[in-house]
Design a protein around this motif. Sequence first.
Motif, PDB file in Angstrom:
ATOM      1  N   SER A  58       8.049 -12.407   4.036  1.00 55.55           N
ATOM      2  CA  SER A  58       6.324 -11.597   4.596  1.00 55.55           C
ATOM      3  C   SER A  58       6.936 -11.438   5.182  1.00 55.55           C
ATOM      4  N   ILE A  59       7.692 -12.360   6.808  1.00 58.44           N
ATOM      5  CA  ILE A  59       8.574 -11.972   7.861  1.00 58.44           C
ATOM      6  C   ILE A  59       9.716 -10.881   6.921  1.00 58.44           C
ATOM      7  N   ASP A  60       9.897  -9.868   7.931  1.00 56.29           N
ATOM      8  CA  ASP A  60      10.806  -9.175   7.115  1.00 56.29           C
ATOM      9  C   ASP A  60      11.626  -8.643   7.746  1.00 56.29           C
ATOM     10  N   TYR A  61      12.110  -8.053   9.562  1.00 57.12           N
ATOM     11  CA  TYR A  61      12.798  -6.925  10.326  1.00 57.12           C
ATOM     12  C   TYR A  61      13.898  -7.732  10.515  1.00 57.12           C
ATOM     13  N   THR A  62      14.504  -6.027  11.555  1.00 57.54           N
ATOM     14  CA  THR A  62      15.763  -6.337  12.204  1.00 57.54           C
ATOM     15  C   THR A  62      15.474  -5.572  14.166  1.00 57.54           C
ATOM     16  N   ARG A 119      14.604  -1.405   3.395  1.00 62.45           N
ATOM     17  CA  ARG A 119      13.035  -0.817   2.937  1.00 62.45           C
ATOM     18  C   ARG A 119      12.636  -0.644   3.164  1.00 62.45           C
ATOM     19  N   GLY A 120      12.015  -0.776   4.528  1.00 65.58           N
ATOM     20  CA  GLY A 120      10.776  -0.458   5.154  1.00 65.58           C
ATOM     21  C   GLY A 120       9.931  -1.940   5.578  1.00 65.58           C
ATOM     22  N   SER A 121       8.859  -1.415   5.788  1.00 64.48           N
ATOM     23  CA  SER A 121       8.095  -3.335   6.947  1.00 64.48           C
ATOM     24  C   SER A 121       7.733  -3.891   5.371  1.00 64.48           C
ATOM     25  N   PRO A 122       7.464  -5.429   5.601  1.00 61.18           N
ATOM     26  CA  PRO A 122       6.680  -5.837   4.423  1.00 61.18           C
ATOM     27  C   PRO A 122       5.529  -5.362   3.947  1.00 61.18           C
ATOM     28  N   HIS A 146       1.579 -10.013  13.806  1.00 57.49           N
ATOM     29  CA  HIS A 146       1.917  -9.152  13.200  1.00 57.49           C
ATOM     30  C   HIS A 146       3.098  -9.156  12.584  1.00 57.49           C
ATOM     31  N   PRO A 147       4.101  -9.023  12.874  1.00 57.10           N
ATOM     32  CA  PRO A 147       5.396  -9.523  12.680  1.00 57.10           C
ATOM     33  C   PRO A 147       5.498  -8.920  10.723  1.00 57.10           C
ATOM     34  N   ASP A 148       4.717  -8.857   9.743  1.00 57.84           N
ATOM     35  CA  ASP A 148       5.243  -8.441   9.275  1.00 57.84           C
ATOM     36  C   ASP A 148       5.086  -6.513   8.712  1.00 57.84           C
ATOM     37  N   ARG A 149       4.589  -5.645   9.726  1.00 54.57           N
ATOM     38  CA  ARG A 149       4.686  -5.263  10.862  1.00 54.57           C
ATOM     39  C   ARG A 149       5.931  -4.363  11.327  1.00 54.57           C
TER      40      ARG A 149
END
Length: 354
Positions: free
Chosen positions: A125-129, A179-182, A235-238
Amino acid sequence: MSERIMVLEGDGIGPEVVGCAIRALEALNDAYGLGLEFVKYDVGARSISQGEWTVEGVIEEARKFRAILKGPMGDPGIRNRQGTEGGLDLILALRFSLDLYANVRPVRLLPGVSSPLRNFSRPDSIDYTLIRENSEGLYASHFGGMELRDEVAVDNQIITRKGVERVSRMAFEIARRGRGSPWDGRKRVLCVEKSNVLRSFAFFRRVFDEVSADYGDVEAGHMYADAMAQYMVLHPDRLNVVVTENMFGDILSDLGAATVGGLGVAYSANLNERMGMFEPVHGSAPDIAGKGIANPVAMLLSASMMLDFLSKRDAAVALESAVIRAMSSGALTQDLGGHLGSEGFTDKVIENMG
């Protein structure tokens, strides 16, 4: 054809977690015929301070390799004559001298890990770089700066067109492949700076915008660094890909790690087009060194990033997937609420490679 890997064991828990990664990589070596050869160096702040190595000697050795697997380095008790940590002399020298201009730090909520953010509990649900410009910014003053008569100290921030262009381009390329944001699956890159205050950051923003024009399929946006600190909590999922200056990247990536379970699960790559150095984000934790309880997840996933960089994609996926499966089954180290030690967790990872 074999691939020689430089292994820097580091300080504190470094040799322990590096040993775990080597065990997993050797298992993959056999299963996938990778042809990896590990060349180990007992290098860290301690060996530098004791005269066993010089920074220049380590850099000279490093130039012989395409990939470096690096353990955590440093010890608060080992200081250079300027008063800063001795371990940083070597860490920053490796990044600067080898021109490893992009520090790529995934921020990902893994199975079995509890986020302190109450609205985010599902894995991924949190997945960014977060991509940190690694060769200039304020940290470029580490080997310079000025102190005058014990009254004034000055460090200069360096921002160049070349530096911003290449790290921004890498950010857009990573977003394009991902894959883009969750939250909505959209591919976007946020440039984080303080252009409302400093001309150097206004320049960073302007050059970023110029690069973004080449990536019409990826959204581009901006956010001030202080606002980003709040956004990463709310809003880490964004978030998808974030690119920023050296010091901001250092600070914000530690905040990101805290939202997904701490530095024990924070992994990274330092890259240019020719070579890479792969390391956990956490420190050397001398207080727990030798106890066998250090969390090797960050080191293992850094090793997976190394395999991907070396175009050994199947093995990279196998290692990452094995870590995920092990954690999904409840195999966790003590810092994550489990009962396993470093070697016990690594055993579970290797078991899940089949």
